[in-house]
Design a protein around this motif. Sequence first.
Motif, PDB file in Angstrom:
ATOM      1  N   UNK A 595       0.851  -1.182   0.000  1.00  0.00           N
ATOM      2  CA  UNK A 595       0.000   0.000   0.000  1.00  0.00           C
ATOM      3  C   UNK A 595       0.889   1.235   0.000  1.00  0.00           C
ATOM      4  N   UNK A 596       0.531   2.205  -0.816  1.00  0.00           N
ATOM      5  CA  UNK A 596       1.219   3.495  -0.816  1.00  0.00           C
ATOM      6  C   UNK A 596       0.143   4.565  -0.724  1.00  0.00           C
ATOM      7  N   UNK A 597       0.236   5.401   0.267  1.00  0.00           N
ATOM      8  CA  UNK A 597      -0.745   6.454   0.430  1.00  0.00           C
ATOM      9  C   UNK A 597      -0.093   7.783   0.736  1.00  0.00           C
ATOM     10  N   UNK A 598      -0.822   8.835   0.500  1.00  0.00           N
ATOM     11  CA  UNK A 598      -0.391  10.177   0.883  1.00  0.00           C
ATOM     12  C   UNK A 598      -1.575  10.862   1.535  1.00  0.00           C
ATOM     13  N   UNK A 684      -3.686   0.817  -3.471  1.00  0.00           N
ATOM     14  CA  UNK A 684      -3.689  -0.454  -2.737  1.00  0.00           C
ATOM     15  C   UNK A 684      -4.537  -1.485  -3.478  1.00  0.00           C
ATOM     16  N   UNK A 685      -3.887  -2.546  -3.965  1.00  0.00           N
ATOM     17  CA  UNK A 685      -2.461  -2.836  -3.795  1.00  0.00           C
ATOM     18  C   UNK A 685      -1.623  -2.361  -4.972  1.00  0.00           C
ATOM     19  N   UNK A 686      -0.368  -2.082  -4.677  1.00  0.00           N
ATOM     20  CA  UNK A 686       0.670  -1.909  -5.685  1.00  0.00           C
ATOM     21  C   UNK A 686       1.392  -3.247  -5.766  1.00  0.00           C
ATOM     22  N   UNK A 687       1.195  -3.952  -6.880  1.00  0.00           N
ATOM     23  CA  UNK A 687       1.719  -5.311  -7.027  1.00  0.00           C
ATOM     24  C   UNK A 687       3.183  -5.252  -7.446  1.00  0.00           C
ATOM     25  N   UNK A 688       4.046  -5.873  -6.633  1.00  0.00           N
ATOM     26  CA  UNK A 688       5.481  -5.898  -6.925  1.00  0.00           C
ATOM     27  C   UNK A 688       5.804  -7.235  -7.582  1.00  0.00           C
ATOM     28  N   UNK A 689       6.280  -7.178  -8.808  1.00  0.00           N
ATOM     29  CA  UNK A 689       6.590  -8.373  -9.584  1.00  0.00           C
ATOM     30  C   UNK A 689       8.041  -8.771  -9.381  1.00  0.00           C
ATOM     31  N   UNK A 690       8.441  -9.944  -9.860  1.00  0.00           N
ATOM     32  CA  UNK A 690       9.841 -10.357  -9.700  1.00  0.00           C
ATOM     33  C   UNK A 690      10.814  -9.388 -10.369  1.00  0.00           C
ATOM     34  N   UNK A 697       0.166  -0.751 -10.229  1.00  0.00           N
ATOM     35  CA  UNK A 697      -0.904  -0.349  -9.317  1.00  0.00           C
ATOM     36  C   UNK A 697      -2.225  -0.882  -9.843  1.00  0.00           C
ATOM     37  N   UNK A 698      -2.885  -1.761  -9.110  1.00  0.00           N
ATOM     38  CA  UNK A 698      -4.138  -2.346  -9.593  1.00  0.00           C
ATOM     39  C   UNK A 698      -5.363  -1.678  -8.996  1.00  0.00           C
ATOM     40  N   UNK A 699      -5.185  -0.789  -8.020  1.00  0.00           N
ATOM     41  CA  UNK A 699      -6.316  -0.024  -7.501  1.00  0.00           C
ATOM     42  C   UNK A 699      -5.784   1.294  -6.965  1.00  0.00           C
TER      43      UNK A 699
END
Length: 706
Positions: A595-598, A684-690, A697-699
């Motif tokens: 999650x990344x928020x401001x 949220x969520x920010x999906x971190x791939x390999x 960012x999917x939402x």
Amino acid sequence: MQTDATATPARRRNLKRLLSPRHIVFLGGERAGAAIRACREAGYAGTIMAVHPKRSEIEGVACVPRVADLPVAPDAAFLGIPADATIEVVGDLARIGAGGAVCYASGFAEMGESGRRRNEALLAAAGDLAIVGPNCFGIINYVNHGSLWSVPYLADAGPRGAAVVAQSGNVCINLSMNQRQVPFSYIISAGNQAVLGFEDYIEVLLEDPNVTAIGLFLEGIRDVPSFSAACLGALSKGIPVIAFRVGVSDVGARLAASHTSSLAGQNELYDALFERLGVLTADSVPQFLEMLKAASVAPLPKGRRLAVFSSSGGDNGMAADLAAAARLDLPEPTAEQAAAVKALLPDYGNASNPLDFTAGYWGQEELLTPMFTHMLREGYDQGLLVIDHPRPELGPEVAVPLAAMVRSLGAASRATGVPGAVASVNPESMPEFMRRQVLEEGLLPLQGLHDACAVIGRLADYADRRTRVAAEGLPAAPLALQGPVPKAGRTLDEYESKSRLAAFGLPVPAGRLVDFAGLADAAAALPGPLALKAVSDALPHKTEVGGVALGLAGSEAVLAAAETMRAKVAENKPGLEVDRFLLEPMVDGAVAEVIVGVRRDPLFGLVLVIGAGGILVELLRDAQRLLLPASPAEIEAAIRRLKTFPLLDGFRGRPKGDLPALVAAIQAIARYAEAERLVELDVNPLMVLPVGQGAVAVDALIVEAG
């Protein structure tokens, strides 16, 4: 006449006069008399004057009836008079060009609306006068003894040492009575800071060569940008600022449209601010005092490598545990050092770190001096001797072996150039004569082994920060807010939120915004599996009302999911008809969800929150906070501090996450926040791939200022 609390250059010049007064005037009755006695007993050599409308003298000092009758504009004034009279006299002092005044009276901002009006009147009357308080005890001046203080105190703790600024007058009294050999230059009871704030005191104290460190006992900060500028000035000059904050119990955070607010409470924001500014924090008043002492009488550690000496396995075990908790290293001696030390130990002794020199060598100076010297000659940044003094009532002979061991460490420290400290396990087990001997040997006396290790560790942190400042320059100050924070704003739907963030470089899925009639064609054109989401400004949290369907394959599945979604939303949100949908390819293979928020805080500005995302947000509450702007290095360091960071770092053989891509994605979010006037946003969520595959960012949800 100035009517805000931002200090003018003239007011700060007057604060310098107040801290080094050539002449002082005292106003009031019994309280003023006590302050005159304290000033005299401390040894003040300047001019003392008094004002009283009815009395001819106070403590033998002749009185004039009015401020206007004084023969000279005083550098300092002590006002032990009621609140309304204080306002009038402050105006009189400002008109004759006085330097500053301590306002002892209560009845100001701490008393509600009427008190706040008095605060405003006091500020208006002050002009460029430097006002300490109101509702404060005043100033203990250990430098020239021009104290504005009505409580007896010992004047031998200066003239060079730590300057303390505290919002509590009683705490100031307690600090002045400490039995820890803390050197002071000034102790300032700041009261409710109607005129001067922490930032003003710090700015002026930094210019005083008698100040070795600045201690802050605070409940809150009134002006974060000015406070930040002052603390960054201290960091630049290498004057440690050490804070002990009270009122830290968590009463909960406001939960707004996103999860971000619940993860960014006030305490965490103070922590983030202090981390940015290089402000050290203490967990208790004893630790606060030990840190001020260490910062004032000992050099900063050159590293984290600690050598521990004691005659007790138990003491060494505690020291090892506490050193580890303070992130201090306890490297073993080299083979050469071990051989030299072993030759000096009894047969059953072991050359190790911590070093148990055994009870049989208690006080054996001729053996301990070369032993300590061999250990400190290579591979260590600090030596720590752990000994507790027996009760002095047992007789003077109990001090003899301890004095010998202190001399041994002092000699070893001087021979090797490695700073040394002596710590007692029990805080009370180091009487004053022992503390003084430790200082005379050029060593640091630390009372309480727990605090000793914590203090050494935190000063090592400060030394690390100073090294980074020398190499990289000072960190950026937090952004100042432009105007008040809106109480409400417009919530943007997911599609618009993602579109805005994508324009600043945030990767998002290649989706389509369509109406119901266009769903079949869109599903046929996109690779599956697919995610379908209802799109409406009125649906900030779609999952709870059935507005999300995942893992859909083909047009028929998408259409069926859309029909079901319409019905569920209508059931949960009566009157809301959904006819816009976001259709996206699913993001698979994520190593972790973040999650990344401001959020926009009225005191701290823009607050960036990074944490464990997805459904784990409120379960784990694993988050780090940064104040914007934040550098890529600061963002990466915050990610690495997450308890769930091992998921990004190849936990149990899983692929490592694309950390550079995650940092870049967070930078993009921060750039948007800094450029736009928002209330808050939530990705949220920010999906971190390999590694090498990026972050998506999917939402996203943005609440913009109305």
